[in-house]
Design a protein around this motif. Structure first.
Motif, PDB file in Angstrom:
ATOM      1  N   PRO A 132       0.828  -1.208   0.000  1.00 16.90           N
ATOM      2  CA  PRO A 132       0.000   0.000   0.000  1.00 16.90           C
ATOM      3  C   PRO A 132       0.867   1.264   0.000  1.00 16.90           C
ATOM      4  O   PRO A 132       1.825   1.374   0.775  1.00 16.90           O
ATOM      5  CB  PRO A 132      -0.806  -0.127   1.300  1.00 16.90           C
ATOM      6  CG  PRO A 132      -0.869  -1.606   1.544  1.00 16.90           C
ATOM      7  CD  PRO A 132       0.439  -2.147   1.076  1.00 16.90           C
ATOM      8  N   LEU A 133       0.552   2.200  -0.870  1.00 13.15           N
ATOM      9  CA  LEU A 133       1.378   3.395  -1.011  1.00 13.15           C
ATOM     10  C   LEU A 133       1.431   4.219   0.276  1.00 13.15           C
ATOM     11  O   LEU A 133       2.464   4.826   0.586  1.00 13.15           O
ATOM     12  CB  LEU A 133       0.855   4.260  -2.162  1.00 13.15           C
ATOM     13  CG  LEU A 133       0.936   3.637  -3.559  1.00 13.15           C
ATOM     14  CD1 LEU A 133       0.519   4.651  -4.611  1.00 13.15           C
ATOM     15  CD2 LEU A 133       2.334   3.123  -3.854  1.00 13.15           C
ATOM     16  N   ASP A 134       0.315   4.255   1.027  1.00 10.95           N
ATOM     17  CA  ASP A 134       0.328   5.058   2.251  1.00 10.95           C
ATOM     18  C   ASP A 134       1.309   4.481   3.271  1.00 10.95           C
ATOM     19  O   ASP A 134       1.986   5.243   3.991  1.00 10.95           O
ATOM     20  CB  ASP A 134      -1.075   5.161   2.857  1.00 10.95           C
ATOM     21  CG  ASP A 134      -1.708   3.806   3.132  1.00 10.95           C
ATOM     22  OD1 ASP A 134      -1.242   2.794   2.555  1.00 10.95           O
ATOM     23  OD2 ASP A 134      -2.667   3.744   3.923  1.00 10.95           O
ATOM     24  N   LEU A 135       1.454   3.153   3.309  1.00 13.44           N
ATOM     25  CA  LEU A 135       2.418   2.542   4.221  1.00 13.44           C
ATOM     26  C   LEU A 135       3.840   2.825   3.782  1.00 13.44           C
ATOM     27  O   LEU A 135       4.721   3.093   4.611  1.00 13.44           O
ATOM     28  CB  LEU A 135       2.185   1.035   4.301  1.00 13.44           C
ATOM     29  CG  LEU A 135       0.868   0.565   4.926  1.00 13.44           C
ATOM     30  CD1 LEU A 135       0.807  -0.950   4.943  1.00 13.44           C
ATOM     31  CD2 LEU A 135       0.725   1.113   6.348  1.00 13.44           C
ATOM     32  N   LEU A 136       4.082   2.766   2.474  1.00 16.55           N
ATOM     33  CA  LEU A 136       5.418   3.063   1.968  1.00 16.55           C
ATOM     34  C   LEU A 136       5.822   4.492   2.306  1.00 16.55           C
ATOM     35  O   LEU A 136       6.937   4.745   2.777  1.00 16.55           O
ATOM     36  CB  LEU A 136       5.460   2.856   0.454  1.00 16.55           C
ATOM     37  CG  LEU A 136       5.394   1.415  -0.062  1.00 16.55           C
ATOM     38  CD1 LEU A 136       5.272   1.400  -1.578  1.00 16.55           C
ATOM     39  CD2 LEU A 136       6.626   0.642   0.371  1.00 16.55           C
ATOM     40  N   ARG A 137       4.915   5.414   2.066  1.00 12.77           N
ATOM     41  CA  ARG A 137       5.234   6.821   2.315  1.00 12.77           C
ATOM     42  C   ARG A 137       5.391   7.110   3.796  1.00 12.77           C
ATOM     43  O   ARG A 137       6.227   7.924   4.198  1.00 12.77           O
ATOM     44  CB  ARG A 137       4.156   7.700   1.683  1.00 12.77           C
ATOM     45  CG  ARG A 137       4.250   7.698   0.144  1.00 12.77           C
ATOM     46  CD  ARG A 137       3.002   8.181  -0.533  1.00 12.77           C
ATOM     47  NE  ARG A 137       3.172   8.197  -1.990  1.00 12.77           N
ATOM     48  CZ  ARG A 137       2.179   8.110  -2.862  1.00 12.77           C
ATOM     49  NH1 ARG A 137       0.928   7.987  -2.431  1.00 12.77           N
ATOM     50  NH2 ARG A 137       2.429   8.140  -4.160  1.00 12.77           N
ATOM     51  N   ALA A 138       4.605   6.422   4.620  1.00 12.40           N
ATOM     52  CA  ALA A 138       4.738   6.602   6.063  1.00 12.40           C
ATOM     53  C   ALA A 138       6.087   6.100   6.564  1.00 12.40           C
ATOM     54  O   ALA A 138       6.619   6.583   7.570  1.00 12.40           O
ATOM     55  CB  ALA A 138       3.612   5.867   6.794  1.00 12.40           C
ATOM     56  N   ASN A 139       6.671   5.128   5.839  1.00 10.30           N
ATOM     57  CA  ASN A 139       7.982   4.582   6.192  1.00 10.30           C
ATOM     58  C   ASN A 139       9.132   5.420   5.642  1.00 10.30           C
ATOM     59  O   ASN A 139      10.288   5.053   5.801  1.00 10.30           O
ATOM     60  CB  ASN A 139       8.122   3.151   5.667  1.00 10.30           C
ATOM     61  CG  ASN A 139       7.660   2.126   6.688  1.00 10.30           C
ATOM     62  OD1 ASN A 139       7.510   2.435   7.857  1.00 10.30           O
ATOM     63  ND2 ASN A 139       7.443   0.900   6.242  1.00 10.30           N
ATOM     64  N   GLY A 140       8.813   6.526   4.966  1.00  7.34           N
ATOM     65  CA  GLY A 140       9.859   7.410   4.457  1.00  7.34           C
ATOM     66  C   GLY A 140      10.239   7.193   3.018  1.00  7.34           C
ATOM     67  O   GLY A 140      11.250   7.725   2.554  1.00  7.34           O
TER      68      GLY A 140
END
Length: 313
Positions: A132-140
């Protein structure tokens, strides 16, 4: 191996530049540093054995330097080797730490676990296997580029339509007057999906161009040659070169991959090239721009296969 007491200040002094310039060069930051100065900094770092402290750099920058390349379930042949060499080399030149992840090796959530563990600043991965893109972005993860269909508009993508590979082969043979063509397809479950896609493209082109197309697996070559084709299209160069000595005189032959053996073969094998070093660099430059926060053109890039004319067609 780096000497533990060497600092960026030592590199700056040896190269006759500021520490900021050393940081720009070693971290691949887009700054107005001349090629001559860049080479001087790199030479000084090599001579002194300077190795940046990755953890300290990550803390200062607020991000890691890791970029994950999630390799699809592709055969590890010459095309993949060339792709890896191009991507890894360009990522390294820009100051990133490339990490290759085999998508199907870690199970359906293997890529997500890898991203959770190393928190990459960038990711190149098949669009169908993205977490999921939101998880990737939340991880930096600041930059995401997909191979194939992107998960949402605005995500840059690079893709090769495998059907077009087969179509290009048949078009090339038809242009040379061949109307009876034998397609030799691969064996093995890993290659089967690619083989089916390329064969579908070859069939569509054959129907459009009035070419009679017969297909056989690689171990059925003798059966296929009994139909007296005037040309053979092989799934890859390995199959093409394996079939070459069994072909009757005058039968044309085209492979796929533009592999080193195809280039060295006598006569030189006509083949299809699937990508270029410049295309690999463009993929990394797009990722780098995203990581740096710059706007990019997210129009999907479709890689076009092209014939490398040899002496067998």
């Amino acid at each position: 191996m780096g000497r533990p007491n060497v600092t960026s200040a030592d590199v700056a002094a040896a190269a006759g530049v500021s520490r900021a310039t050393v940081s720009y060069v070693l971290n691949g930051v887009d700054a107005r540093v001349s090629d001559q100065t860049r080479e001087r900094v790199l030479a000084a770092a090599r001579e002194l054995g300077y190795t940046p402290n990755a953890m300290a750099s990550a803390l200062r920058a607020g991000r890691t330097s890791v970029v994950i390349f999630a390799l699809p379930n592709w055969p590890l042949g010459p095309v993949v080797a060339e792709l890896l060499t191009g991507l890894v080399g360009e990522l390294d030149r820009l100051g990133y730490t490339p990490l290759v992840h085999f998508v199907h090796a870690g199970g359906p959530d293997g890529l997500q676990k890898a991203c959770d563990r190393v928190r990459p600043v960038g990711l190149i991965a098949p669009g169908t296997d993205l977490p999921p893109l939101d998880l990737l972005r939340a991880n930096g993860c600041r930059g995401i580029v997909t191979l194939g269909q992107p998960p949402e508009p605005g995500v840059p993508s690079f893709s090769l339509d495998q059907r077009s590979v087969g179509a290009v082969a048949i078009e090339h043979l038809a242009e040379r007057g061949h109307t009876n063509v034998l397609a030799v397809t691969p064996l093995g479950s890993q290659l089967q999906p690619l083989g089916e896609q390329r064969l579908a493209g070859a069939r569509a082109a054959a129907e459009r161009l009035g070419v009679t197309l017969t297909d056989v697996p690689a171990n059925g070559l003798a059966r296929g040659l009994a139909r007296r084709p005037t040309a053979v299209y092989a799934f890859n160069d390995e199959i093409a070169l394996g079939a070459r000595d069994s072909l009757p005189p005058g039968v044309a032959l085209i492979g796929t991959d533009d592999s080193p053996p195809a280039r060295l073969a006598h006569p030189r094998l006509t083949t299809i090239k699937l990508g270029t070093p410049e295309g690999h660099r463009e993929m990394v430059r797009t990722l780098h721009a995203l990581i740096e926060g710059r706007e990019v053109d997210a129009t999907p890039v479709v890689i076009k296969p092209r014939v490398i004319q040899g002496e067998t067609t």
